[in-house]
Design a protein around this motif. Sequence first.
Motif, PDB file in Angstrom:
ATOM      1  N   ILE A   1       2.464 -11.119  -8.467  1.00 47.90           N
ATOM      2  CA  ILE A   1       1.324 -11.504  -7.444  1.00 47.90           C
ATOM      3  C   ILE A   1       1.191 -10.091  -6.638  1.00 47.90           C
ATOM      4  O   ILE A   1       2.190  -9.296  -6.392  1.00 47.90           O
ATOM      5  CB  ILE A   1       1.818 -12.291  -6.495  1.00 47.90           C
ATOM      6  N   TRP A   2      -0.042  -9.819  -6.326  1.00 50.18           N
ATOM      7  CA  TRP A   2      -0.747  -8.669  -5.482  1.00 50.18           C
ATOM      8  C   TRP A   2      -1.222  -9.379  -4.237  1.00 50.18           C
ATOM      9  O   TRP A   2      -2.284  -9.898  -4.564  1.00 50.18           O
ATOM     10  CB  TRP A   2      -1.436  -7.792  -6.405  1.00 50.18           C
TER      11      TRP A   2
ATOM     12  N   GLU B   1      -6.594 -14.099  -0.801  1.00 49.89           N
ATOM     13  CA  GLU B   1      -5.466 -13.551  -0.433  1.00 49.89           C
ATOM     14  C   GLU B   1      -4.580 -12.611  -1.451  1.00 49.89           C
ATOM     15  O   GLU B   1      -3.741 -12.113  -0.991  1.00 49.89           O
ATOM     16  CB  GLU B   1      -4.590 -15.056   0.086  1.00 49.89           C
ATOM     17  N   TYR B   2      -4.668 -13.159  -2.493  1.00 54.79           N
ATOM     18  CA  TYR B   2      -3.964 -12.514  -3.513  1.00 54.79           C
ATOM     19  C   TYR B   2      -4.346 -12.597  -5.003  1.00 54.79           C
ATOM     20  O   TYR B   2      -5.476 -13.318  -5.171  1.00 54.79           O
ATOM     21  CB  TYR B   2      -2.510 -13.428  -3.678  1.00 54.79           C
TER      22      TYR B   2
ATOM     23  N   GLY C   1      -1.860  -5.069  -0.401  1.00 56.34           N
ATOM     24  CA  GLY C   1      -1.164  -4.275  -1.456  1.00 56.34           C
ATOM     25  C   GLY C   1       0.168  -4.292  -1.599  1.00 56.34           C
ATOM     26  O   GLY C   1       0.573  -3.697  -2.600  1.00 56.34           O
ATOM     27  N   ASP C   2       0.858  -5.280  -1.176  1.00 62.64           N
ATOM     28  CA  ASP C   2       2.161  -5.553  -1.637  1.00 62.64           C
ATOM     29  C   ASP C   2       2.197  -6.469  -2.907  1.00 62.64           C
ATOM     30  O   ASP C   2       1.215  -7.498  -3.013  1.00 62.64           O
ATOM     31  CB  ASP C   2       3.009  -6.555  -0.438  1.00 62.64           C
TER      32      ASP C   2
ATOM     33  N   THR D   1       6.708  -2.952  -1.414  1.00 62.91           N
ATOM     34  CA  THR D   1       5.758  -2.480  -0.234  1.00 62.91           C
ATOM     35  C   THR D   1       5.608  -1.116  -0.622  1.00 62.91           C
ATOM     36  O   THR D   1       6.263  -0.517  -1.323  1.00 62.91           O
ATOM     37  CB  THR D   1       6.243  -2.804   1.101  1.00 62.91           C
ATOM     38  N   GLU D   2       4.919  -0.614   0.447  1.00 65.37           N
ATOM     39  CA  GLU D   2       4.428   0.949   0.441  1.00 65.37           C
ATOM     40  C   GLU D   2       5.740   1.889   0.394  1.00 65.37           C
ATOM     41  O   GLU D   2       6.001   3.015  -0.184  1.00 65.37           O
ATOM     42  CB  GLU D   2       3.521   1.198   1.350  1.00 65.37           C
ATOM     43  N   LYS D   3       6.891   1.218   1.233  1.00 64.42           N
ATOM     44  CA  LYS D   3       7.918   2.126   1.441  1.00 64.42           C
ATOM     45  C   LYS D   3       9.409   1.369   1.389  1.00 64.42           C
ATOM     46  O   LYS D   3      10.190   2.040   1.355  1.00 64.42           O
ATOM     47  CB  LYS D   3       7.820   2.410   3.087  1.00 64.42           C
TER      48      LYS D   3
END
Length: 834
Positions: free
Chosen positions: A208-209, A183-184, A213-214, A240-242
């Motif tokens: 934590i990743w 999970e991470y 990918g967050d 996050t990505e955005k």
Amino acid sequence: MRRLFTIAAVVLAAGSVIFARSGMQAPGQEPEPEKKLIDLKSDNMGPIAPGDSVIFLVGNFAAQHNGAVITCDSAVRYSDMRIEFFGNVLINKNTTYIYGDRAEYNGELNEARVYSDIVKVVDGDATLYTYRFVFNTKENIGQFADGGVLINRDNRLESVRGYYYANTKDLVCVDRVEMRNDEYELKGDSVVYNMATDNAFFFENTNIWNKDGDYLYADRGAYDKADTLYRVTRNGYVLTEKQEMWSDSIDYFRAKDHVVLWRDIQIDDTEHKVLAFGDYGEYWKEPGDIFLTRRPSVVSYDLTQGDSLFMRADSMFLFTVNENARRRAEEKAAADSLARMGADSLQRPDSLGQHPDGLAATAGPEEGRTEPGLHPGDAADSLASTGGADSLAAGSGSDSRTHGSPRADSLRMADSLSVPGSLPDSLDRAADTLTVAQRKALLKEAARKAKAEKKAAAAKIKKAQLDSIAVRRKEKTTAKLLLQKEREEARLAARRLKAASKLKARQARAARKGKVIPVDSAALRELDSLIEMNMAEQDSLLNLLADSLLSDTTAMALPADSVDSLALPRDSIYRLMKGYRDVRIFRSDFQTVCDSIVAISTDSTIHLYIDPVLWNQSNQITSDVMDIFTERQQIKRAEFIGSPMMASQLDTTHYNQVAGKTMTAYFYNNQIYRNDVNGNAQTIYYMQDGEPPEITMMGVIESGDCSFYIEDKQVVQITYRTEPVYNFYPMDDIPPTQDLYLKGFKWEGARRPVQADVFDRRIRPSQRKERTRLRHPDFPIMMRIEEHKKRLIEQRRWADRNDQVDPLTVEWMRELGYEVGQPREPQRPAPQAE
């Protein structure tokens, strides 16, 4: 003689041990406080040297203290409470197994110190490898140093130091902690990991990743595996990505991509260049919705389109809407329902004996021959390889020539699956071999194609109708505007003629009295200017409205590729923002207040409701409802509906005012340059002169429509239409009956917000660049231990043991009243760390 002395010493030593085990006193010995001593057993024992109190024990040796059993190849007893163990040391209590080469036990401290090139500790599925391990047999607590690695199912956890709590199955890892599972990944200063539940508590400097990918940072928090929940209770940050998110406390439900935030929230939407703030908020990663309350505010910081915009309200919602995705979901549900209905009817052939449109499904005679080598069992595969539904539809050649419509073809194909004898022999046998799922797929495909083709045909018809409507509307509106232009020109010409006649009459009267009146009067100059301006205005309005009608109607029409888009819908995603109660907006060039606001990104419109007020420079506009149209975050125009009024303050008493039924303001660089008032236009306007300007005259004008042109915050031109009525009064000659304010006028200057009224938060700078550069866990301690293990195994200096307590020792422990840990199932091989 020497031999007799040695035998006597052994007997005395053994007697002391027996007295210690039985609690008996030796003759002449003073009673001592009762102690829980160490139980021992072995096949052989004796003093290390003659007369020495240090005893060696070998052969089926075992020791027990506090319910923990220790076995080894040999042991040395230094005192009642101190023993040293050698060779194949195994310590077991309950489910804990500790493997080492040598150990020291201190009964006073209840502490076993285990030594080995690599010490192994096992508890259920969890295995810990380390270099030094200390275990308290009374508290069931162990600790390790110099690096340790835990492997538990799919979890990998390492740290420099740690504490093992056998009773609660917790492992406390301290100093350079790294962790990984499915999970991470995690890096931090300290982590408490529960080996039974896989839950974890983390503390300072935790990174934590997750697997999507967050990235998440916290100075305190927890992970709950059952709910896939990351819970942050201090100094939380999510990347996050955005988006970037900060908050004092965060609950991140990763499985649902749902984030709940408390206190001092900041969300940076880098895609839309928007900052959101509040003290309670929720965020849904898909589709990208945000809810904020408790002093929420929003900042738009796209400086390429102007100054930053600040907004606040009691509650704010930001939705991302995907209309086509929603429509496809609804169509899929409908298609699934149709497929279920079709499958049910296929099980009842009589129900489909007749085509829904009364068309019987038949096949050409030439298609009834079976190819050589084709067997009924191969029919389903042959159908799939030849295109499934399409090949079946194409096979109905005679019907296609007769009826010709795609819908009829697809319906005949569906019927051919259920009507006995309607298919050729080979295909009939193939239909018999189709499974229910295959029949559902065929029906579903037919329904989808029929629906898409029907929509495409309807779209073509609608486009042609809209084009025709656009042309008719343009012709009708052009004729109407031309007629209006002619009437206005005639009216202004009549007014000028009347004014010229009055001037001539005045000149004649003046001549009789010996006075001279100039031929060129201010009234005539004003009328000439008005006629010229009106002609230009009407021409511009004619072109503008005619073009807008055509463009608006064209916008209504479907695009050229609408047929393809109906067959394969493309995503239509837009943003919807809602604010409720005490809405305030501030930007350096305009400000707004209202009760509720809705903003839609599809047409870049902002709708203000319930007592809205808009300020632009020195102008104030009020109405029941306001619709603001923007482009690239620049206001282009605003429509005011329901008692609209625009006012600008000259001093505390005098205000320029204009009101009508509807009002449209046009903006350039976010400043009003034109204001059109339609229907019962009423104006109170003060003329100024001098420097500094002083009010010299008050004008009261009423007309059907009017337009105001503004430059540098001043009205430079006014155009009145539809029989305006003028009244101008010098400031010292205003009639007492003349009101200074239009009906409904109210100056709302006290409500005009400044930036501090809208936004008072601290903006955190972006951490995206620094956080994305952080290194993921690379497990240096695990790599070192794995390399060490491999080298030791090759040198035959160490074995990865899994042995159990032997049966004789188990029976001995039961006689003492203790139960040895149950034999464990063989461990599953753990997946290798990446």
